[in-house]
Design a protein around this motif. Sequence first.
Motif, PDB file in Angstrom:
ATOM      1  N   GLY A   1      92.739 -16.099 -72.344  1.00 56.89           N
ATOM      2  CA  GLY A   1      93.612 -14.993 -72.710  1.00 56.89           C
ATOM      3  C   GLY A   1      92.975 -13.639 -72.561  1.00 56.89           C
ATOM      4  N   LEU A   2      91.667 -13.603 -72.376  1.00 59.03           N
ATOM      5  CA  LEU A   2      90.944 -12.342 -72.251  1.00 59.03           C
ATOM      6  C   LEU A   2      90.074 -12.383 -71.010  1.00 59.03           C
ATOM      7  CD1 LEU A   2      89.714 -11.933 -75.953  1.00 59.03           C
ATOM      8  CD2 LEU A   2      91.560 -10.649 -74.841  1.00 59.03           C
ATOM      9  N   SER A   3      89.925 -11.250 -70.368  1.00 60.03           N
ATOM     10  CA  SER A   3      89.075 -11.214 -69.177  1.00 60.03           C
ATOM     11  C   SER A   3      87.619 -11.467 -69.532  1.00 60.03           C
ATOM     12  CB  SER A   3      89.217  -9.875 -68.459  1.00 60.03           C
ATOM     13  OG  SER A   3      88.853  -8.815 -69.318  1.00 60.03           O
ATOM     14  N   THR A   4      87.252 -11.202 -70.786  1.00 60.21           N
ATOM     15  CA  THR A   4      85.868 -11.407 -71.217  1.00 60.21           C
ATOM     16  C   THR A   4      85.583 -12.870 -71.557  1.00 60.21           C
ATOM     17  OG1 THR A   4      86.562 -10.782 -73.436  1.00 60.21           O
ATOM     18  CG2 THR A   4      85.564  -9.073 -72.080  1.00 60.21           C
TER      19      THR A   4
END
Lengths: 116, 116
Positions: free
Chosen positions: A99-102
């Motif tokens: 859900g997060l690019s990180t």
Amino acid sequence: GAGVSQSPSNKVTEKGKDVELRCDPISGHTALYWYRQSLGQGLEFLIYFQGNSAPDKSGLPSDRFSAERTGGSVSTLTIQRTQQEDSAVYLCASSLMGGLSTDTQYFGPGTRLTVL
Amino acid sequence: QQQVKQSPQSLIVQKGGISIINCAYENTAFDYFPWYQQFPGKGPALLIAIRPDVSEKKEGRFTISFNKSAKQFSLHIMDSQPGDSATYFCAASIDGGGTSYGKLTFGQGTILTVHP
């Protein structure tokens, strides 16, 4: 623990044949990605699976390419009627949430596909 | 359209020297910039990453420098060692929006060779 595994490690096929490439993600990872690495090129995004959501197929180069993910775990990339330009290393990656690019993507060793 | 351009394609450095690899991007929506390291026969592995709210990030001998106005970022490897010989990829992604969370756009890769 075990990382992302892919099979086969190498696949040689004749033009026009269908091939299936398999990816086993890290246990518990809900996000799964397929990339293609061609000689002299960077990695090219193909498809993304996240849980039970509809996959993002925006990177698939043609309708000869398809992928599925069964039970939210193992994924299979299928290439129908292979062409010589399909020769590349196909890489699978998984991440915990997606859900997060990180959210770090962990890559498998890839399947080297050669189409004669 | 190549959204992330990486240079040089190959780089040879003497042991103890500084290796510098540069990347430029076009899409101002990118907000996460990782570097991946890939050894022969292995999948890429995350090395270091940066968000655009900082201009530099250092982890051991590896430093990312980021220039938001120029839309450029670079990897510096200090005191380069023969074990650093690998292919390095810069990448960029967008955090948020649609189903493409975490989809990485990669540069073309740089083959680094560190001579003893």
